[in-house]
Design a protein around this motif. Structure first.
Motif, PDB file in Angstrom:
ATOM      1  N   ARG A   2       0.853  -1.182   0.000  1.00  9.96           N
ATOM      2  CA  ARG A   2       0.000   0.000   0.000  1.00  9.96           C
ATOM      3  C   ARG A   2       0.886   1.228   0.000  1.00  9.96           C
ATOM      4  O   ARG A   2       2.103   1.127  -0.029  1.00  9.96           O
ATOM      5  N   SER A   3       0.228   2.365   0.083  1.00 12.58           N
ATOM      6  CA  SER A   3       1.041   3.579   0.110  1.00 12.58           C
ATOM      7  C   SER A   3       1.872   3.637   1.381  1.00 12.58           C
ATOM      8  O   SER A   3       2.736   4.472   1.502  1.00 12.58           O
ATOM      9  N   GLY A   4       1.608   2.773   2.323  1.00 11.94           N
ATOM     10  CA  GLY A   4       2.401   2.804   3.541  1.00 11.94           C
ATOM     11  C   GLY A   4       3.590   1.877   3.499  1.00 11.94           C
ATOM     12  O   GLY A   4       4.207   1.584   4.507  1.00 11.94           O
ATOM     13  N   GLN A   5       3.908   1.393   2.327  1.00 17.29           N
ATOM     14  CA  GLN A   5       5.040   0.472   2.237  1.00 17.29           C
ATOM     15  C   GLN A   5       6.311   1.169   2.661  1.00 17.29           C
ATOM     16  O   GLN A   5       6.482   2.370   2.524  1.00 17.29           O
ATOM     17  N   LYS A   6       7.234   0.367   3.178  1.00 15.87           N
ATOM     18  CA  LYS A   6       8.515   0.915   3.583  1.00 15.87           C
ATOM     19  C   LYS A   6       9.360   1.145   2.347  1.00 15.87           C
ATOM     20  O   LYS A   6       9.499   0.273   1.503  1.00 15.87           O
ATOM     21  N   VAL A   7       9.931   2.277   2.243  1.00 16.07           N
ATOM     22  CA  VAL A   7      10.845   2.527   1.118  1.00 16.07           C
ATOM     23  C   VAL A   7      12.088   3.191   1.643  1.00 16.07           C
ATOM     24  O   VAL A   7      12.063   3.893   2.652  1.00 16.07           O
ATOM     25  N   ASN A   8      13.158   2.955   0.967  1.00 14.50           N
ATOM     26  CA  ASN A   8      14.385   3.678   1.244  1.00 14.50           C
ATOM     27  C   ASN A   8      14.207   5.083   0.710  1.00 14.50           C
ATOM     28  O   ASN A   8      14.016   5.275  -0.481  1.00 14.50           O
ATOM     29  N   THR A   9      14.258   6.067   1.579  1.00 10.23           N
ATOM     30  CA  THR A   9      13.944   7.409   1.115  1.00 10.23           C
ATOM     31  C   THR A   9      14.949   7.906   0.113  1.00 10.23           C
ATOM     32  O   THR A   9      14.696   8.855  -0.598  1.00 10.23           O
ATOM     33  N   LYS A  10      16.114   7.288   0.057  1.00 13.26           N
ATOM     34  CA  LYS A  10      17.087   7.737  -0.938  1.00 13.26           C
ATOM     35  C   LYS A  10      16.819   7.093  -2.284  1.00 13.26           C
ATOM     36  O   LYS A  10      17.223   7.579  -3.306  1.00 13.26           O
ATOM     37  N   ARG A  11      16.112   5.981  -2.234  1.00 17.10           N
ATOM     38  CA  ARG A  11      15.966   5.228  -3.480  1.00 17.10           C
ATOM     39  C   ARG A  11      15.194   6.027  -4.514  1.00 17.10           C
ATOM     40  O   ARG A  11      15.555   6.086  -5.662  1.00 17.10           O
ATOM     41  N   ALA A  12      14.118   6.656  -4.056  1.00 18.26           N
ATOM     42  CA  ALA A  12      13.295   7.422  -5.003  1.00 18.26           C
ATOM     43  C   ALA A  12      14.123   8.532  -5.631  1.00 18.26           C
ATOM     44  O   ALA A  12      14.037   8.799  -6.812  1.00 18.26           O
ATOM     45  N   ARG A  13      14.938   9.182  -4.810  1.00 21.03           N
ATOM     46  CA  ARG A  13      15.803  10.243  -5.314  1.00 21.03           C
ATOM     47  C   ARG A  13      16.698   9.712  -6.418  1.00 21.03           C
ATOM     48  O   ARG A  13      16.857  10.298  -7.463  1.00 21.03           O
ATOM     49  N   ASN A  14      17.354   8.590  -6.126  1.00 18.07           N
ATOM     50  CA  ASN A  14      18.281   8.058  -7.109  1.00 18.07           C
ATOM     51  C   ASN A  14      17.560   7.640  -8.369  1.00 18.07           C
ATOM     52  O   ASN A  14      18.098   7.723  -9.454  1.00 18.07           O
ATOM     53  N   PHE A 112      -1.931  10.423   3.737  1.00 20.08           N
ATOM     54  CA  PHE A 112      -0.648  10.186   3.065  1.00 20.08           C
ATOM     55  C   PHE A 112      -0.867   9.743   1.616  1.00 20.08           C
ATOM     56  O   PHE A 112      -0.059  10.020   0.745  1.00 20.08           O
ATOM     57  N   GLY A 113      -1.957   9.031   1.406  1.00 21.50           N
ATOM     58  CA  GLY A 113      -2.270   8.629   0.037  1.00 21.50           C
ATOM     59  C   GLY A 113      -2.532   9.829  -0.847  1.00 21.50           C
ATOM     60  O   GLY A 113      -2.116   9.870  -2.006  1.00 21.50           O
ATOM     61  N   VAL A 114      -3.236  10.807  -0.293  1.00 27.30           N
ATOM     62  CA  VAL A 114      -3.515  12.012  -1.069  1.00 27.30           C
ATOM     63  C   VAL A 114      -2.200  12.755  -1.351  1.00 27.30           C
ATOM     64  O   VAL A 114      -1.971  13.243  -2.452  1.00 27.30           O
ATOM     65  N   LEU A 115      -1.345  12.826  -0.354  1.00 26.20           N
ATOM     66  CA  LEU A 115      -0.039  13.476  -0.573  1.00 26.20           C
ATOM     67  C   LEU A 115       0.780  12.723  -1.609  1.00 26.20           C
ATOM     68  O   LEU A 115       1.505  13.331  -2.405  1.00 26.20           O
ATOM     69  N   ASN A 116       0.683  11.410  -1.587  1.00 27.86           N
ATOM     70  CA  ASN A 116       1.431  10.623  -2.570  1.00 27.86           C
ATOM     71  C   ASN A 116       0.946  10.916  -3.988  1.00 27.86           C
ATOM     72  O   ASN A 116       1.722  10.875  -4.942  1.00 27.86           O
ATOM     73  N   TYR A 117      -0.308  11.165  -4.122  1.00 29.14           N
ATOM     74  CA  TYR A 117      -0.874  11.573  -5.421  1.00 29.14           C
ATOM     75  C   TYR A 117      -0.205  12.854  -5.894  1.00 29.14           C
ATOM     76  O   TYR A 117       0.270  12.952  -7.030  1.00 29.14           O
ATOM     77  N   ALA A 118      -0.108  13.809  -5.000  1.00 25.04           N
ATOM     78  CA  ALA A 118       0.582  15.054  -5.336  1.00 25.04           C
ATOM     79  C   ALA A 118       2.050  14.773  -5.657  1.00 25.04           C
ATOM     80  O   ALA A 118       2.613  15.317  -6.613  1.00 25.04           O
ATOM     81  N   TYR A 119       2.659  13.911  -4.843  1.00 25.01           N
ATOM     82  CA  TYR A 119       4.069  13.555  -5.048  1.00 25.01           C
ATOM     83  C   TYR A 119       4.267  12.934  -6.429  1.00 25.01           C
ATOM     84  O   TYR A 119       5.225  13.257  -7.135  1.00 25.01           O
ATOM     85  N   ALA A 120       3.343  12.076  -6.816  1.00 21.25           N
ATOM     86  CA  ALA A 120       3.439  11.436  -8.133  1.00 21.25           C
ATOM     87  C   ALA A 120       3.425  12.479  -9.246  1.00 21.25           C
ATOM     88  O   ALA A 120       4.217  12.415 -10.186  1.00 21.25           O
TER      89      ALA A 120
END
Lengths: 294, 271
Positions: A2-14, A112-120
């Motif tokens: 889900r949108s709450g999955q754990k991610v490496n915050t650096k990974r998206a940047r890279n 957070f899901g709504v924010l992720n939409y904006a993030y996308a």
């Protein structure tokens, strides 16, 4: 997942820089159009007017001014939720099936899901402007030209937005999206600016249409305010790009985006924003929507 | 579930809004000065405690009447400017200001209809409610916008940038009616388009760098106060982004409270 999955915050940047097109890292701008070769090209031409984003196939209402005959909700013309190229997970409960592997899930029942939409959407915009600044059109502009400075600023602003969302979302952040800009000619002014106009107007419509999904809590109101802080900047962007395309006219806030009767700007809900005629035309990663109120 | 606007407008569902007592500290108004200048706003003067429901404070109709006041101000300003014999507006610019004026009139009409549909009473302001010299009714304020085009454009920029911040500040107060929230956001972004255009016509960037007014008189500072903010949602964006600080400040527009906005427009509203 889900949108709450754990991610490496650096990974998206890279993964955002450099832009990956079907796994092929972006090479130098001097490679020009070849750098954007994709395995598959969209079969349609990018529409340049939001009001023409009609999908006969999908029967999805286009992003229309509130008093258009296409808007059947009268004054505020609230768009219905329809079938879309973006997959739906009906309902919002524990019975939801697993999403498509590799898909990004946007859960609108969650702030957070709504924010992720904006993030996308910010990811999409940033990736676009980043390519613009590496492209022949931009690089051919005089360093002090307003046009070049505007495009540079837009790239910087969208990056600031991306960086902000990545930090604010933390472990709640979706992965970096894969994008496909093969339909855009980054060496051509018209292609660049009309795409920019589309993205900015789309961003305005998306933020305007997403405000209602934030919860009536302190967190929801904080996020609503943040979304508000960004959407007005996107609208400033949109006006500037539109004016570059049609200087000294009413295009900055034209009748194609601001309804002549109500004075209301474009608004669109997530399924429309993400469908194949809009953002979906450029996003390769499957995006799944859940949690929208019925 | 919020009733649809159609249902509200048709009277099928009477929108009974809790009479939230807005949090208004009388002291903020400087001995009631703002009450005196804006008798048209229904500002609650009792019960400062918020109910558990009214987290955002502010009755929705009050918020909309606040917005309507600003729209009346803008519409009057642009219409009078376009009609002013002493104001030489270049023809391409005229098209821009006509479009802006038309939008402000649309906003007046939209807000009036919305307030009426919510069983509220919309304020009505005519040209004689305003003093665009900025003289609070004396007609001897510091500005001459209807005879000096640079002044006209400067005030236009000020009003638009203020309007953006005003709507933004009220959005959280509209969550109890999602259709109204939609509409407020859809007006807010139009004001931002206006602001961008007028700013660039004045040789400024369409967006706001730091808290700069771009060289306007000190009276304009309040419009840009706080725009240099770089902390968003608890995140210090300068510490997590390589983007330059000034561009970071440009990337986010800041809200203003109703009180701050009223303070800014007070010199232009008579009474």
């Amino acid at each position: 997942m889900r949108s709450g999955q754990k991610v490496n915050t650096k990974r998206a940047r890279n993964r955002i820089r450099p832009v990956r097109i079907y796994g092929r890292p972006l090479k130098r701008a001097s490679q020009g159009h070849r750098a954007y070769r994709a395995l598959r090209r969209p079969a349609f031409v990018l529409p340049t007017r939001l009001s023409t984003f009609m999908s006969d196939l999908l029967s999805v209402p286009a992003i229309v001014p509130a008093t258009s005959p296409l808007s059947r909700r009268g004054f505020f013309g609230r768009l219905g939720v329809g079938a879309a190229a973006v997959a739906f997970i009906a309902g919002c409960d524990d019975e939801d099936p697993d999403p498509t592997p590799g898909a990004v899930v946007l859960d609108f029942s969650n702030d957070f899901g709504v924010l992720n939409y904006a993030y996308a959407l910010e990811q999409l915009e940033y990736a676009f402007y980043q390519q613009v600044t590496l492209g022949g059109y931009f690089l051919g502009l005089a360093a002090a030209s307003e046009e070049r400075m505007i495009l540079q600023d837009l790239r910087d602003h969208e990056l600031a937005h991306v960086d902000f969302f990545e930090a604010a979302l933390g472990t709640n952040a979706i992965d970096a999206l894969e994008v496909d800009f093969s339909a855009i000619d980054f060496d051509d002014r018209t292609s660049v600016l009309t795409t920019a106009r589309t993205f900015e107007d789309l961003g305005v419509s998306a933020y305007n249409g997403a405000g209602r999904y934030f919860s009536n809590t302190d967190t929801g109101r904080t996020f609503l305010t943040i979304a508000g802080k960004i959407v007005s900047v996107e609208a400033r962007h949109a006006a500037a790009i539109r004016d570059l395309l049609a200087p000294g006219t009413t295009a900055f806030a034209g009748d194609d985006v601001v309804d002549e009767t109500t004075g209301l700007d474009v608004i669109a809900r997530p399924p429309e924003v993400l469908n194949a005629q809009n953002a979906g035309a450029f996003i390769v990663t499957p995006v799944e929507i859940t949690g929208l109120p019925t | 579930m919020n009733p649809s606007f159609d249902q509200i407008a048709s009277g099928v569902i009477r929108q009974v809004l809790p009479r939230r007592q807005a949090l208004r500290r009388m002291g903020q108004y400087g001995a009631g000065a703002v009450l005196a200048t804006l008798p048209i706003l229904r500002i609650s003067n009792t019960a400062l405690a918020r109910s558990s429901q009214s987290i955002g404070g502010g009755d929705i109709v009050d918020v909309l009447n606040f917005a309507l006041t600003l729209e009346y101000l803008e519409e009057s300003f642009y219409r009078q400017g376009l009609a002013a014999a002493g104001l030489d507006i270049p023809s391409a610019d005229r098209d821009v200001f006509i479009q802006i004026r038309d939008h402000e009139l649309d906003h007046v009409n939209t807000l009036r209809a919305t307030i009426t549909a919510l069983s509220g009473t919309p304020v009505t302001l005519t040209d004689d409610a305003f003093d665009f010299t900025g003289g609070d009714g004396t007609a001897e304020g510091p500005y001459d916008p209807f005879n000096d085009y640079p002044t006209f454009m400067a005030l236009a920029q000020g009003f638009e940038d203020t309007g953006v911040r005003a709507y933004k500040g009220q959005a959280p107060n509209l969550q109890s009616n999602l259709d109204v929230l939609d509409a407020a956001l859809q007006i807010h972004s139009v004001e931002a388009r206006h602001a961008s255009q007028v700013r660039r016509m004045r040789g400024q960037q369409g967006w706001i760098p730091s808290n700069s007014s771009g060289g306007l008189p000190p009276e304009f500072d309040a419009i840009y106060a706080g725009e240099g903010n770089t902390t968003q949602g608890g995140v210090d964006v300068t510490s997590i982004s390589d983007v330059a600080t000034e561009e970071i400040t440009e990337s986010f527009d800041e809200p203003l409270t109703m009180d701050a906005v009223l303070g800014i427009v007070d010199p232009f509203i008579i009474g």
